[in-house]
Design a protein around this motif. Structure first.
Motif, mmCIF file in Angstrom:
data_model
loop_
_atom_site.group_PDB
_atom_site.id
_atom_site.type_symbol
_atom_site.label_atom_id
_atom_site.label_comp_id
_atom_site.label_asym_id
_atom_site.label_seq_id
_atom_site.Cartn_x
_atom_site.Cartn_y
_atom_site.Cartn_z
ATOM 1 N N ALA A 1 -24.625 -20.104 -17.797
ATOM 2 C CA ALA A 1 -24.918 -21.463 -18.267
ATOM 3 C C ALA A 1 -26.400 -21.779 -18.114
ATOM 4 C CB ALA A 1 -24.077 -22.468 -17.479
ATOM 5 N N ARG A 2 -26.994 -21.296 -17.059
ATOM 6 C CA ARG A 2 -28.421 -21.546 -16.863
ATOM 7 C C ARG A 2 -29.242 -20.795 -17.905
ATOM 8 N NH1 ARG A 2 -31.929 -20.331 -11.315
ATOM 9 N NH2 ARG A 2 -33.920 -21.196 -12.103
ATOM 10 N N ALA A 3 -28.826 -19.588 -18.236
ATOM 11 C CA ALA A 3 -29.546 -18.837 -19.274
ATOM 12 C C ALA A 3 -29.469 -19.556 -20.607
ATOM 13 C CB ALA A 3 -28.968 -17.426 -19.381
ATOM 14 N N LEU A 4 -28.296 -20.102 -20.942
ATOM 15 C CA LEU A 4 -28.171 -20.838 -22.205
ATOM 16 C C LEU A 4 -29.009 -22.116 -22.183
ATOM 17 C CD1 LEU A 4 -24.378 -20.487 -23.066
ATOM 18 C CD2 LEU A 4 -26.321 -19.345 -24.139
ATOM 19 N N GLN A 5 -29.116 -22.748 -21.037
ATOM 20 C CA GLN A 5 -29.970 -23.938 -20.954
ATOM 21 C C GLN A 5 -31.417 -23.589 -21.282
ATOM 22 O OE1 GLN A 5 -29.448 -25.616 -17.069
ATOM 23 N NE2 GLN A 5 -27.338 -26.327 -17.464
ATOM 24 N N GLY A 6 -31.882 -22.462 -20.756
ATOM 25 C CA GLY A 6 -33.244 -22.045 -21.080
ATOM 26 C C GLY A 6 -33.402 -21.728 -22.550
ATOM 27 N N LEU A 7 -32.406 -21.076 -23.145
ATOM 28 C CA LEU A 7 -32.479 -20.777 -24.576
ATOM 29 C C LEU A 7 -32.480 -22.054 -25.403
ATOM 30 C CD1 LEU A 7 -30.050 -17.726 -24.757
ATOM 31 C CD2 LEU A 7 -32.486 -17.703 -25.310
ATOM 32 N N ARG A 8 -31.643 -23.010 -25.027
ATOM 33 C CA ARG A 8 -31.609 -24.269 -25.775
ATOM 34 C C ARG A 8 -32.949 -25.007 -25.658
ATOM 35 N NH1 ARG A 8 -27.739 -21.745 -26.568
ATOM 36 N NH2 ARG A 8 -25.549 -22.391 -26.714
ATOM 37 N N ALA A 9 -33.549 -24.975 -24.477
ATOM 38 C CA ALA A 9 -34.834 -25.652 -24.295
ATOM 39 C C ALA A 9 -35.903 -25.038 -25.171
ATOM 40 C CB ALA A 9 -35.243 -25.585 -22.820
ATOM 41 N N LEU A 10 -35.935 -23.702 -25.235
ATOM 42 C CA LEU A 10 -36.954 -23.039 -26.059
ATOM 43 C C LEU A 10 -36.680 -23.236 -27.538
ATOM 44 C CD1 LEU A 10 -39.478 -21.281 -26.092
ATOM 45 C CD2 LEU A 10 -38.001 -19.277 -26.047
ATOM 46 N N SER A 11 -35.386 -23.232 -27.934
ATOM 47 C CA SER A 11 -35.049 -23.409 -29.347
ATOM 48 C C SER A 11 -35.391 -24.811 -29.829
ATOM 49 C CB SER A 11 -33.555 -23.142 -29.563
ATOM 50 O OG SER A 11 -33.227 -21.813 -29.215
ATOM 51 N N SER A 12 -35.230 -25.792 -28.936
ATOM 52 C CA SER A 12 -35.526 -27.166 -29.342
ATOM 53 C C SER A 12 -37.023 -27.425 -29.437
ATOM 54 C CB SER A 12 -34.894 -28.144 -28.348
ATOM 55 O OG SER A 12 -35.415 -27.929 -27.037
ATOM 56 N N SER A 13 -37.837 -26.750 -28.610
ATOM 57 C CA SER A 13 -39.293 -26.966 -28.634
ATOM 58 C C SER A 13 -39.985 -25.619 -28.498
ATOM 59 C CB SER A 13 -39.725 -27.906 -27.508
ATOM 60 O OG SER A 13 -39.068 -29.145 -27.590
ATOM 61 N N PRO A 14 -39.987 -24.817 -29.553
ATOM 62 C CA PRO A 14 -40.579 -23.482 -29.438
ATOM 63 C C PRO A 14 -42.089 -23.508 -29.223
ATOM 64 C CG PRO A 14 -39.987 -23.955 -31.712
ATOM 65 C CD PRO A 14 -39.447 -25.075 -30.905
ATOM 66 N N SER A 15 -42.742 -24.641 -29.522
ATOM 67 C CA SER A 15 -44.200 -24.702 -29.391
ATOM 68 C C SER A 15 -44.640 -25.279 -28.059
ATOM 69 C CB SER A 15 -44.793 -25.549 -30.528
ATOM 70 O OG SER A 15 -44.430 -25.008 -31.784
ATOM 71 N N SER A 16 -43.692 -25.689 -27.224
ATOM 72 C CA SER A 16 -44.042 -26.339 -25.972
ATOM 73 C C SER A 16 -44.178 -25.310 -24.854
ATOM 74 C CB SER A 16 -42.972 -27.376 -25.613
ATOM 75 O OG SER A 16 -43.193 -27.886 -24.314
ATOM 76 N N PRO A 17 -45.321 -25.264 -24.215
ATOM 77 C CA PRO A 17 -45.459 -24.334 -23.084
ATOM 78 C C PRO A 17 -44.481 -24.638 -21.963
ATOM 79 C CG PRO A 17 -47.599 -25.109 -23.827
ATOM 80 C CD PRO A 17 -46.579 -25.935 -24.544
ATOM 81 N N SER A 18 -44.183 -25.922 -21.769
ATOM 82 C CA SER A 18 -43.223 -26.255 -20.707
ATOM 83 C C SER A 18 -41.833 -25.722 -21.043
ATOM 84 C CB SER A 18 -43.167 -27.768 -20.506
ATOM 85 O OG SER A 18 -42.752 -28.434 -21.688
ATOM 86 N N ALA A 19 -41.491 -25.782 -22.354
ATOM 87 C CA ALA A 19 -40.199 -25.241 -22.767
ATOM 88 C C ALA A 19 -40.161 -23.734 -22.566
ATOM 89 C CB ALA A 19 -39.919 -25.598 -24.223
ATOM 90 N N VAL A 20 -41.299 -23.091 -22.894
ATOM 91 C CA VAL A 20 -41.365 -21.646 -22.677
ATOM 92 C C VAL A 20 -41.243 -21.335 -21.191
ATOM 93 C CG1 VAL A 20 -42.829 -19.607 -22.888
ATOM 94 C CG2 VAL A 20 -42.701 -21.239 -24.777
#
Length: 665
Positions: free
Chosen positions: A288-307
């Motif tokens: 579940a934590r891995a999917l949370q990270g994927l969702r965060a990056l998918s929603s804001s691929p240009s955000s360094p914080s998301a990365v």
């Protein structure tokens, strides 16, 4: 003005590949303005070091052939050990299941040209229940950070097209599958290994019961089984039990046990490995934590914080360790076909060992059944022996001397002796012809009457015991299933024939025959006493008549009627003495005859005790216990035969296990 972040295509590709390989680390920096930097050189070095650390496995050239030989022998052996599905305690222990499993494994070792071209290393993901997190784990390894919406939707809806099908979802890299269903994905995770792979995802929602983990030959024949378990919903002892019953392939050398827990204790890992008996790969993963990270990056691929969040969550979830464990399992032999062959040989070895373990388990159940039958026989024979020991004491009484019989004989002797004592010598003058009838009537009245009533009572009690033993023996022999080696209609028919024979039922006169026989034996002494009484009467009468004649002759000589040489007084005295002597002789002979009759009575009484004991033992053995004794004899023969069969089959299984162990060398 806020900084604007963009991502170049080269960096996006690097992130996707790093996600697939599980080597992505925190190395992205924000310059404040402009584009995001590329991966640092330290990250590339770490990725290279991780790839270098993956050492390939080696396999002997003839390992596959030796495993195939043992597998072929195992396929010939299982029909002699495992029961059919209708008689098996579970599908996993049935002959049909293991014939399919071994047949599928044998086909993997001997593929056709067409199947060899489409052959893949099978990675199976099986969730112990719907809360295990298996679906999130598969989504986490297949979903890429910068994948297209079509690919992402295909990953999320992979079970939608599988509705109505009981098989697993087969996932390959843009190729058709020979399985029940195929999902075509352009996932870099499927291409990172040294040999082509396909992912088999089982429906974890079908495993609803924590006490029962369904499995199939598809899962057991997987080359790399990944078992996902949530300890909060499926206790670990259930997983251990399922593994011991070969329901879960955790004994496979390439198996991976994934526990969806945030943290793991090394002591727990060691304990689990000790339970499985080999160095099982155990990982603590948080999908579940891995999917949370994927969702965060998918929603804001240009955000360094998301990365940054993606990198922290994905690495912290330990999902990359699963990829690393699978990579270390697949050998790097230069030729993908050779790597597939080696992995299939390992799977065949594990499946063969599981089949032999199933045979051992079935033989163990067979031995347990033998032990249960032996316990039942011992219990029944103990009851029978108790009846044999207890019945003579209860029926005949007291100690080994037979107090009840002796007491009855003594009492009867007293009663008869009273009658004999009343038969005095002078009563013979008018009752000499009634002596035999008088003694016979006395014997009939006094001969062990109390003992006879006692024997009638115990005959009824033993009739109840007889029915009880018949019911116990019949229930015991009929308690086995039709598939059991101890199910014998022939034996049951023999027991029915015995219990339905005309001489089998117990009657009230079962023990009385010795009484009647011994009483009849007293007729001869009684007849002899009658004859003696008659002879005594004749002798006494003759002596009295002779004495009287002599006395008359003396009297007649005194009158001058007869000329006597002796004086008249002497002649009269001699005559009277002769008469008295005759009477005395008669009295003594009759008394001796009565004493002899009593001695014969005592001998008959002693023989009565022996006859009663012999009759009682014969009745108990041939009527009361004959059915249960026959049942025990028949079952003991079946136990001996079954024990020999189990020993022979156990030896055959041990030989195959020894041959299989030598394939590792």
């Amino acid at each position: 003005m806020p900084a604007v972040f963009t991502t170049c295509s080269s960096c996006s590709l690097r992130i996707a590949r790093a996600h697939a390989c599980g080597t992505l680390r925190t190395g992205w920096k924000s310059p404040g303005h402009g584009s995001v930097k590329r991966c640092t050189s330290s990250q590339r070095a770490a990725s290279s070091a991780a790839a270098t650390a993956l050492k390939p496995k080696s396999a002997a050239n003839d390992a596959g052939h030796r495993v195939m030989t043992v597998l072929h022998k195992a396929r010939k052996l299982v029909p002699h050990v495992l029961p059919r599905k209708v008689h098996a305690p579970s599908e996993m222990s049935s002959l049909e299941f293991w014939e399919r499993t071994l047949g599928r494994t044998y086909d993997d070792l001997c593929p056709t040209l067409e199947s060899k071209q489409a052959d893949r290393i099978r990675i199976a993901v099986f969730g112990c229940d719907e809360f295990s997190g298996a679906r999130d784990l598969v989504a986490a390894i297949l979903e890429e950070p910068f994948a297209s919406e079509v690919q992402r939707k295909a990953v999320h809806s992979r079970w939608g097209a599988q509705s109505g099908s009981k098989g697993p979802v087969v996932i390959e890299y843009s190729t058709d599958s020979n399985g029940d269903s195929a999902l075509q994905l352009r996932s870099a995770w499927l291409l990172q290994f040294s040999a082509p792979v396909k992912l088999l995802e089982f429906d974890s929602s079908s495993s609803k019961s924590a006490g029962s983990l369904p499995s199939s030959e598809i899962l057991l024949t997987a080359d790399i089984p990944v078992i996902v378990c949530n300890p909060a919903s499926t206790p670990l002892h259930t997983v251990l039990s399922a593994a011991s019953e070969a329901a879960l392939p955790l004994t496979h050398p390439n198996a991976v046990l994934v526990l969806t827990s945030t943290s793991g204790d090394e002591r727990l890992v060691e304990r689990l490995r000790a339970a499985f008996g080999h160095d099982l790969t155990i990982l603590f993963v948080d999908p579940a934590r891995a999917l949370q990270g994927l969702r965060a990056l998918s929603s804001s691929p240009s955000s360094p914080s998301a990365v940054q969040r993606y990198q922290d969550d994905f690495a912290g979830s330990n999902v990359p360790k699963l990829t690393q464990a699978i990579s270390q399992t697949i050998p790097q032999l230069g030729s993908p076909a050779k790597a597939i062959e080696v992995v299939h040989a390992e799977t065949a070895r594990a499946v063969t060992q599981d089949a032999l373990s199933a045979c051992n388990a079935e033989l163990g159940r067979a031995q347990d059944e033998v032990n249960v039958v032996c316990d039942g026989i011992s219990s029944l024979r103990a009851r029978m022996e108790e009846i044999r020991v207890r019945t003579p004491r209860e029926v005949l009484g007291g100690t080994e001397g037979g107090n009840e019989v002796q007491r009855a004989v003594d009492q009867s002797r007293k009663d008869v002796k009273t009658v004999l004592d009343r038969l005095t010598w002078w009563k013979l003058l008018w009752k000499v012809d009634d002596v035999g009838d008088t003694v016979t009537d006395a014997v009939n009245r006094a001969w062990c009457r109390d003992l006879e009533y006692r024997l009638v009572f115990h005959a009824g009690r033993l009739a109840f015991l007889q029915r009880s033993f018949v019911d116990s023996a019949s229930a015991f022999t009929a308690s086995f299933k039709s598939s059991s080696a101890f199910h014998s209609p022939v034996l049951q028919n023999q027991l029915s024939q015995i219990s339905l024979s005309p001489t089998f039922p117990m009657d009230t006169a079962a023990f009385l025959q010795p009484l009647y026989t011994r009483r009849q034996q007293l007729r001869y002494p009684t007849g002899r006493l009658q004859s003696t009484a008659q002879r005594v009467l004749i002798g006494m009468s003759g002596s009295v008549f002779g004495g009287a004649s002599v006395a008359w002759a003396g009297w007649a000589g005194q009158l001058g009627i007869i000329d006597m040489a002796m004086q008249a007084e002497t002649v009269i005295g001699v005559g009277m003495l002769g008469a008295v002597a005759g009477v005395r002789w008669a009295v003594g002979r009759f008394e001796r005859a009565k004493r002899k009759w009593l001695q014969d009575y005592d001998r008959v009484g002693e023989g009565l005790e022996r006859d009663l004991r012999a009759t009682l033992d014969q009745t108990v053995n041939e009527r009361v216990l004959v059915v249960s004794d026959k049942a025990c004899d028949g079952l003991e023969q079946a136990v001996s035969k079954r024990t020999d069969e189990i020993a022979e089959l156990k030896e055959a299984v041990d030989v195959l296990e020894d041959e299989l162990s030598r394939t590792y060398q």
